[in-house]
Design an enzyme around this catalytic site. Sequence first.
Site, short mmCIF file in Angstrom:
data_model
loop_
_atom_site.label_atom_id
_atom_site.label_comp_id
_atom_site.label_asym_id
_atom_site.label_seq_id
_atom_site.Cartn_x
_atom_site.Cartn_y
_atom_site.Cartn_z
N ASP A 1 -17.38 -15.20 -3.86
CA ASP A 1 -17.58 -16.34 -3.03
C ASP A 1 -16.52 -17.26 -3.02
OD1 ASP A 1 -20.31 -15.72 -2.24
OD2 ASP A 1 -21.05 -17.17 -3.79
N ARG B 1 -16.23 -8.01 1.47
CA ARG B 1 -17.52 -7.14 2.60
C ARG B 1 -18.44 -7.41 1.35
NH1 ARG B 1 -20.07 -2.66 3.20
NH2 ARG B 1 -18.76 -1.39 1.64
N HIS C 1 0.61 -1.22 0.04
CA HIS C 1 0.32 -0.08 0.59
C HIS C 1 0.56 1.26 -0.28
CE1 HIS C 1 -3.48 -2.21 0.27
NE2 HIS C 1 -3.18 -3.38 1.80
N MET D 1 -13.29 -15.57 -3.11
CA MET D 1 -11.93 -15.55 -2.08
C MET D 1 -12.92 -15.31 -0.64
SD MET D 1 -10.91 -12.06 -4.18
CE MET D 1 -12.55 -11.60 -4.51
#
Length: 291
Positions: A224, A246, A98, A226
């Site tokens: 699904d 999420r 990141h 992951m």
Amino acid sequence: MAQRKPSYTDHKGFLMPMGFPLEAFGSALQYIARPSDIFICAYPKCGTTWLQYIVYLILHGGKALPANGSMTKEIPHLEEVGKAAVEDLDSPRCIKSHLPLHMMPYHSEALYLYIARNPFDCAVSFYHHTRGFVKHYDFGNGRFDEFFECFLLGEVDFGDYFENLVPWYKSRSQDNILFLTYEQMKTQPLESIRSIGSFLGEEAAAVVRDQKTLKDVIRNSSYDSMSRDQQRWSSQRPDNVPAFVRKGQVGDWLNYFSPDQARRLVDKFDERTLGTDLKTLWPEVLRAARA
């Protein structure tokens, strides 16, 4: 009511999750990139996990991660594990980061895939992430309006959204950088996966030219699929917060932002992206925010 803020570790002015060892972060900045390295880069909550899965699947002929496997081991987070753990990987090393561009270990022959997401959905996803990892942030009962103020000021882990996005975007014409958007990958998955395959080299390009393998990559990088890797996070997340992966939706921000918050973030977008054409990436989102 007093404004709560997430807690972070301040590493010489750079905020990090409290659960990340300081020595690991320090050593990450000393990592020397190799020509064969593949970096998967993004500001937090912009699609990093999704891109990790796609790259892994392309490099493994569309075959799903084994049931006992972990994406965080296959493609570790440099700032969390430190340089020694990454140096132990077999070549080509696939590395998640990141870090903003100016802090990124760089080699002119290494490959850098960067995924961007509109700042509105990013803020909402980042809020749920921060609320969920209590040991990292101590913000389990935090409200979105409290997190929004931190996000707007860039006072969150890994720094300011725009300081991360804009330099990567300006460098997207370099041959060793592939700039993607979360929204493009949602609406044009076949084209996006083919472009990733081509970027990774001829062998990877050949993998995604095969129709069956291409379908395998799409299926095994679905929400699904992951979500199988969620088990290892479960002990860190309260029962009343969403999963690490999420929703994966575009436009969920409309359920959270007040008109004033939308105006303030779109004003910051205009200010921080001045002189670029970044507004062309998310015209519908920006139009809704201005409404």
